[in-house]
Design a protein around this motif. Structure first.
Motif, PDB file in Angstrom:
ATOM      1  N   LEU A 112       1.041  -1.072   0.525  1.00 37.47           N
ATOM      2  CA  LEU A 112      -0.031  -0.094   0.153  1.00 37.47           C
ATOM      3  C   LEU A 112       1.435   1.162  -0.178  1.00 37.47           C
ATOM      4  O   LEU A 112       0.222   2.272  -1.273  1.00 37.47           O
ATOM      5  N   ALA A 113       1.785   1.393   0.725  1.00 41.30           N
ATOM      6  CA  ALA A 113       2.874   2.289   0.336  1.00 41.30           C
ATOM      7  C   ALA A 113       3.593   2.456  -0.470  1.00 41.30           C
ATOM      8  O   ALA A 113       3.601   4.168  -1.193  1.00 41.30           O
ATOM      9  N   LEU A 114       4.269   1.957  -1.106  1.00 37.56           N
ATOM     10  CA  LEU A 114       4.175   1.647  -2.337  1.00 37.56           C
ATOM     11  C   LEU A 114       2.921   2.192  -3.432  1.00 37.56           C
ATOM     12  O   LEU A 114       3.520   3.215  -4.496  1.00 37.56           O
ATOM     13  N   GLU A 115       1.840   1.709  -3.521  1.00 39.50           N
ATOM     14  CA  GLU A 115       0.810   1.977  -4.669  1.00 39.50           C
ATOM     15  C   GLU A 115       0.560   3.776  -4.169  1.00 39.50           C
ATOM     16  O   GLU A 115       0.428   4.500  -4.874  1.00 39.50           O
ATOM     17  N   ARG A 178      11.590  -8.485  -8.368  1.00 35.55           N
ATOM     18  CA  ARG A 178      12.091  -6.932  -8.806  1.00 35.55           C
ATOM     19  C   ARG A 178      12.357  -5.821  -8.617  1.00 35.55           C
ATOM     20  O   ARG A 178      12.230  -4.722  -8.441  1.00 35.55           O
ATOM     21  N   ALA A 179      10.008  -5.155  -8.884  1.00 34.81           N
ATOM     22  CA  ALA A 179      10.403  -4.567  -8.963  1.00 34.81           C
ATOM     23  C   ALA A 179      10.031  -3.863  -7.420  1.00 34.81           C
ATOM     24  O   ALA A 179       9.486  -2.830  -7.032  1.00 34.81           O
ATOM     25  N   VAL A 180       9.091  -5.062  -6.565  1.00 32.85           N
ATOM     26  CA  VAL A 180       8.512  -4.900  -5.268  1.00 32.85           C
ATOM     27  C   VAL A 180      10.899  -3.775  -4.715  1.00 32.85           C
ATOM     28  O   VAL A 180      10.343  -2.912  -3.999  1.00 32.85           O
ATOM     29  N   LEU A 181      11.024  -4.853  -4.976  1.00 31.51           N
ATOM     30  CA  LEU A 181      13.242  -5.167  -4.400  1.00 31.51           C
ATOM     31  C   LEU A 181      13.896  -2.995  -4.325  1.00 31.51           C
ATOM     32  O   LEU A 181      13.600  -2.591  -3.534  1.00 31.51           O
ATOM     33  N   ALA A 182      13.254  -2.860  -6.003  1.00 31.47           N
ATOM     34  CA  ALA A 182      13.964  -2.015  -6.421  1.00 31.47           C
ATOM     35  C   ALA A 182      13.118  -0.645  -5.506  1.00 31.47           C
ATOM     36  O   ALA A 182      13.929   0.580  -5.458  1.00 31.47           O
ATOM     37  N   ALA A 183      11.325  -0.354  -5.778  1.00 31.46           N
ATOM     38  CA  ALA A 183      10.399   0.697  -4.711  1.00 31.46           C
ATOM     39  C   ALA A 183      10.831   0.583  -3.551  1.00 31.46           C
ATOM     40  O   ALA A 183      11.801   1.795  -3.509  1.00 31.46           O
ATOM     41  N   GLU A 184      11.326  -0.609  -2.993  1.00 28.66           N
ATOM     42  CA  GLU A 184      11.953   0.041  -1.279  1.00 28.66           C
ATOM     43  C   GLU A 184      13.537   0.527  -2.019  1.00 28.66           C
ATOM     44  O   GLU A 184      13.806   1.056  -0.575  1.00 28.66           O
ATOM     45  N   ILE A 185      14.460  -0.381  -2.052  1.00 31.38           N
ATOM     46  CA  ILE A 185      15.191   0.141  -2.086  1.00 31.38           C
ATOM     47  C   ILE A 185      15.692   1.886  -2.606  1.00 31.38           C
ATOM     48  O   ILE A 185      15.970   2.414  -1.534  1.00 31.38           O
TER      49      ILE A 185
END
Length: 547
Positions: A112-115, A178-185
């Motif tokens: 949700l935070a990424l969204e 990988r999109a989740v990994l990249a966004a949190e980094i």
């Protein structure tokens, strides 16, 4: 004349001569509000205040929940997918029906935070101190995040082409997109953390001097595979699991043949076998010298592998590989439960053998640093503050003796950052005392009704091996909030108003939402009714101190 109970009266009269008074002018005990340590909090390697952020999620304030979560762990969308959630194995709710899906709610909040594009609060004024972090894996990223939030300038050197460490190169995309990994980094980088990829550290002292770094945290992942000599006609058909996973993560499609045998019983072995299926292997089997109960892999990893058609051969060791034939020896447990050879052999079909016998971190760049000591297994020895024997040089994650998981690494980074900050500022990183544990026997389970755990959807095992699309889905808002509501709030007041409604003397004062209650001891008689009504043991009774 003394009164006596009438025939058939089920309520005995009190013994006024000998019974202890429960209330009266001379109060013998008084209630106090307490905060105990929930088992989930105690069991979280990342040090999260799980009960607190679940409470926010239960109330529908998801951003507050995310901010409470990320106060300790900057990677919730990642951990909600790859953490083995030891917090759930100690959840008191197990005694009623099943554990709260803590990782499911964590993933919901992370996604949700990424969204919605939530960002960390900007760091305070710069301290002027510079810290070098070696390794952009979970431990290094966690340390960098916490140090940046304290105002320090952080630079990460990483040998890989992209950041993430073993999260990128060791965990397949069907578990961690990988999109989740990249966004949190990227969110950590937005704090001002600089990540320099393609920068292996060879001479640490030179890099420290050249960058004018005041402290260093080394957190290189376990990228080096342990090997064993297997007699083979073609050595090229024997590969190590880390190299296989790394090449696949880089987008390559290595040729492995129709039948693949993986040697080992850890989580990496399970991933290698599942990846082999996705690379087109018709048969993927695992050879492990011990029993299922003795395997180092988490049970759910083995279960997922078997559901996808991976066959596991227990109590077997590889003797020789003469592709396409693999000779294995049958083992049996001795009186001490250890595997012993029997001399009996079997032949299995395999075009490729993948070695998954464990990994170690590359510590060669530390061997010449004065004061750094190593364990027999090559790990770096550190103090309770995560400092090595070299002043200002700290280490954590896979490099130190500990369980090698993403969440453990994140916890190391958080703790090390606190000690690095103390080192830089000349202070002491005080560790607050922990509250007593809120065990299930302290709770009043009559308050809580049955509530079945919400299950995350999974792709069909038969079809999901066709690609690397994520296998497990997340909880929707309704399910996530329901799961948060299943939390028993062990040892922590959640404002149920039980004490307020039960007090016969109106001695409980409600202070408003989020502020809990207080006792009016001028009214309180010490009867203990509030204590008996509290479902989560957020109230204790202590002896009254008489002057």
């Amino acid at each position: 004349m003394p009164r006596t109970s009438r025939a058939g009266d089920m309520t005995p009269l009190p013994d006024l001569a000998h019974d202890q008074a429960r209330g009266g002018a001379a109060r013998e005990r008084r209630p106090v509000y307490v905060d105990l340590l929930p088992p989930c909090n105690a069991g979280c390697p990342a040090g999260e205040n799980i009960q607190a952020w679940l409470a926010h999620a239960r109330g529908g304030d998801y951003e507050a929940a995310w901010r409470a979560l990320t106060a300790d762990n900057p990677l919730p969308a990642i951990c909600g997918r790859v953490c083995y959630h030891p917090c759930e194995s100690v959840c008191n709710r197990i005694q009623l029906d099943s554990a709260v899906s803590i990782h499911g709610v964590e993933r919901f909040l992370g996604d949700l935070a990424l969204e919605r594009g939530w960002r960390f609060d900007p760091p305070p004024a710069p301290t002027g101190r510079r810290v070098l972090v070696v390794g952009a894996g979970p431990s290094g990223l966690s340390a960098a995040y916490h140090l940046a939030r304290l105002g320090h300038q952080v630079v990460i050197y990483d040998a890989g082409d992209e950041p993430g460490g073993m999260m990128r190169y060791g965990i397949p995309a069907y578990r961690l997109p990988r999109a989740v990994l990249a966004a949190e980094i990227a969110r950590i980088e937005a704090l001002g953390v600089v990540i320099e990829t393609g920068h292996p550290v060879v001479d640490l002292a030179a890099d420290r001097r050249g960058g004018r770094f005041d402290a260093v945290f080394v957190a290189v992942g376990a990228h080096l595979s342990k090997r064993v000599d297997i007699p083979a006609r073609e050595a090229g058909r024997i590969v190590d699991a880390v190299s296989l996973l790394r090449s696949v993560a880089a987008g390559e499609r290595p040729a492995i043949g129709r039948r693949v045998a993986v040697y080992g019983g850890g989580n990496t072995a399970m991933d290698a076998a599942r990846v082999a299926k996705r690379l087109g292997a018709e048969e993927a089997l695992i050879v492990y010298r011990r029993t299922r109960a003795q395997m180092p892999a988490h049970a759910e990893e083995a279960d997922d592998a078997e559901r996808e058609g991976v066959k596991i051969n227990w109590l077997r060791t590889i003797q020789a590989f003469d592709g396409p034939e693999l000779t294995v020896e049958v083992m049996e447990l001795d009186a001490d439960g250890r595997p012993a050879p029997t001399g009996r052999t079997e032949t299995l079909a395999a075009d490729t053998v993948v070695l998954a016998l464990g990994q170690r971190a590359d510590t060669a760049f530390l061997r010449g640093v004065p004061g750094v000591e190593f364990g027999a297994d090559g790990t770096v020895l550190v103090s309770a503050s995560f400092m090595t024997g070299s002043p200002g040089l700290f280490a954590g994650g896979d490099m130190v003796p500990a369980e090698r998981t993403v969440t453990v690494g994140i916890g190391h980074g958080r703790k090390a950052a606190r000690h690095i900050h103390a080192y830089l500022t000349g202070g002491v990183a005080a560790t607050p005392d922990k509250h007593p544990l809120a065990s299930f026997d302290l709770l009043h389970p009559w308050y809580f009704g049955d509530a079945d755990r919400r299950v995350q959807a999974e792709r069909d095992p038969v079809t999901r091996t066709a690609d690397f699309t994520e296998v497990v889905g997340g909880l929707d808002e309704t399910a996530a909030r329901f799961e948060a509501g299943r939390c028993l709030s062990c040892g922590n007041c959640f404002e149920c108003d039980g004490c307020l409604g039960a007090c016969p003397e109106d001695a409980v004062i409600k202070l408003g939402p989020g502020n809990r209650y207080r006792f009016d001891y001028d009214r309180c008689t010490g009867c203990g009714t509030c204590f008996a009504q509290c479902p989560v043991h957020a109230i204790d009774l202590i002896p009254e101190a008489h002057s």
